[in-house]
Write an enzyme that holds these catalytic residues in place. Structure first.
Site, short mmCIF file in Angstrom:
data_model
loop_
_atom_site.label_atom_id
_atom_site.label_comp_id
_atom_site.label_asym_id
_atom_site.label_seq_id
_atom_site.Cartn_x
_atom_site.Cartn_y
_atom_site.Cartn_z
N GLU A 213 0.84 -1.19 0.00
CA GLU A 213 0.00 0.00 0.00
C GLU A 213 0.88 1.24 0.00
O GLU A 213 1.99 1.22 0.52
CB GLU A 213 -0.86 0.05 1.27
CG GLU A 213 -1.72 -1.16 1.49
CD GLU A 213 -2.59 -1.05 2.75
OE1 GLU A 213 -2.56 0.00 3.42
OE2 GLU A 213 -3.29 -2.03 3.04
N GLU B 83 -9.00 3.49 5.24
CA GLU B 83 -9.04 2.43 6.24
C GLU B 83 -8.76 3.06 7.61
O GLU B 83 -7.84 3.85 7.74
CB GLU B 83 -7.97 1.38 5.95
CG GLU B 83 -7.98 0.22 6.94
CD GLU B 83 -7.07 -0.92 6.48
OE1 GLU B 83 -7.60 -1.96 6.05
OE2 GLU B 83 -5.84 -0.77 6.53
#
Ligand SMILES: *[C@@H]1O[C@H](CO)[C@@H](O)[C@H](O)[C@H]1NC(C)=O
Ligand SMILES: *[C@@H]1O[C@H](CO)[C@@H](O)[C@H](O)[C@H]1NC(C)=O
Ligand SMILES: *[C@@H]1O[C@H](CO)[C@@H](O)[C@H](O)[C@H]1NC(C)=O
Length: 394
Positions: free
Chosen positions: A198, A309
């Site tokens: 990520e 997130e």
């Protein structure tokens, strides 16, 4: 006689010098240390002495200084009209540059506040690729303990890259052990046992010791149970850039009532070396994950995700955490003051395009919602985020 004097002088000098060195140089062998006005200290470290080489699979790794020429982004065939509704300014510089730069042959490493370092920011380095009980739950629900997602998701091809423009905000993070990220993620495997890489921005007090919005990379090979970490806090990511420090604060930040700012992130695989490069701002190659770091992600990713997130032990429960996602605002039609991702692209072969098929998903839409606009005229846009604990999310 003269000789004796010389010896005494030399040894005196040695003592003086070593004392000076001890007090001025940090313990990590930095070539140069730069004090940034945002409070960070950036150490310029010899590129061959970076943490990645402590990874058992990378002992003999040969650094790839830049991506293979034919893989540079301009060689990709871009398949999508580039019409977009707004154009936020792209942020590429970092604030510590005001106070110096790292020489060639070194990389800038943000000095970590030792006492803040968390378990999950610098997990125990366990590098076995043990596969856990392989049962296929067919992805019925994805809510992992302690994580809440609000994302755009695509799957179904062998992805070798994912890209996006991500608007930058500073969401409220309630407790020191919680964090809020907005990122591009490439993953392989089911939700309880995946590998991931990520990159994007985050507010993460445990890792950084404050609540500034910072650039990050992250990887794991076991759904964040044992392996992986942010930035260079464990061996895995090989940095090549002497300009961009991972974990450095991003500036300026979008003002919900004012100017929008964004970062551009592109994670892609070099076909010749297999290294997974992270490109920042369309031109700066920060570094890469060597394929040896992963088991399944070595080959390609099965899914690409864009969005937010939140990590907290108080997601999926009531009372909910008040840690926010995106800008902290729920996404609403045509409102540009919420979390926003534009120019989402996947790389399949050498074609960089918007995926044929993608869907929006939120673990807790009352807390962090999603809004996806796709028509055939403009480039699709994805909005996400929310305040966490609120009237709709008690
Ligand atoms: C960093 O640079 C700024 C702008 O040039 C300057 O005002 C500041 O004093 C510098 N800080 C340090 C610690 O050198
Ligand atoms: C499936 O795997 C998960 C995680 O490994 C485990 O917790 C769960 O009990 C398994 N379910 C079944 C039906 O085997
Ligand atoms: C969730 O977070 C809490 C508090 O940090 C921790 O004790 C717990 O083990 C975590 N749960 C899982 C499944 O990781």
């Amino acid at each position: 006689m003269g000789f004796k004097y010389l010896v005494i002088l030399v040894s005196l000098q040695t003592v003086l010098c070593s004392r000076m060195v001890e007090t001025t140089l940090p313990k990590n062998h930095a070539v140069l240390s730069i004090q940034s006005e945002d409070g960070d200290i950036i150490d310029c470290i010899d590129i061959y002495k970076q943490p990645a080489f402590d990874h058992p699979a990378l002992r003999d790794h040969k650094i790839q200084m830049s991506p293979s020429q034919s893989q540079s982004p301009s060689h990709h065939v871009e398949m999508q009209p580039d019409a977009s509704r707004g154009s936020p300014k792209t942020v590429t510089t970092q604030i510590w540059h005001k106070n110096g730069s790292c020489p060639k042959g070194t990389i800038p490493v943000r000095r970590a506040e030792g006492k803040h370092l968390p378990n999950y920011g610098r997990k125990r380095a366990v590098f076995s690729h043990h596969s856990s009980q392989a049962n296929d739950s067919n992805g019925q629900h994805w809510l992992r303990h302690n994580y809440s997602l609000a994302i755009l998701h695509t799957e179904g091809y062998a992805y070798i890259g994912g890209k996006a423009d991500i608007k930058v905000f500073t969401p409220y993070v309630e407790l020191d052990d919680e964090y809020s990220t907005s990122r591009v993620a490439l993953k392989t495997g089911p939700y309880y046992d995946f590998e991931a890489m990520e990159s994007g921005w985050q507010v993460n007090p445990t890792v950084y010791g404050d609540r500034q919005t910072r650039l990050f990379v992250y990887w794991t090979t076991d759904a964040a149970k044992e392996t992986g970490c942010f930035d260079l806090t464990c061996p895995g990511f090989v940095q090549t850039s002497n300009e961009i420090a991972l974990g450095a604060a991003i500036y300026p930040i979008s003002d919900p009532n004012g100017l929008p700012y964004q970062i551009v992130i592109f994670i892609y695989k070099d076909p010749y070396t297999g290294n997974w490069w992270v490109e920042y701002g369309e031109q700066i190659n920060i570094g890469y994950w060597p394929p040896e770091v992963f088991a399944r992600l070595r080959v390609h990713a099965e899914t690409v995700q864009w969005g937010g997130e939140v990590h907290s032990s108080r997601v999926g429960v009531s009372p909910h955490t008040a840690t926010a996602m995106g800008s902290g605002q729920y996404p609403v039609f045509m409102a540009h003051n919420c979390g926003e991702v534009n120019r989402m692209r996947v790389l399949i072969g050498n074609v960089l395009k918007f995926p044929d098929w993608a869907f929006e998903y939120a673990d807790e839409y009352r807390c962090y919602d999603v809004y996806y606009i796709h028509d055939y005229v403009f480039d699709p846009e994805f909005y996400y985020g929310g305040p966490g604990k609120s009237y709709g999310c008690p």
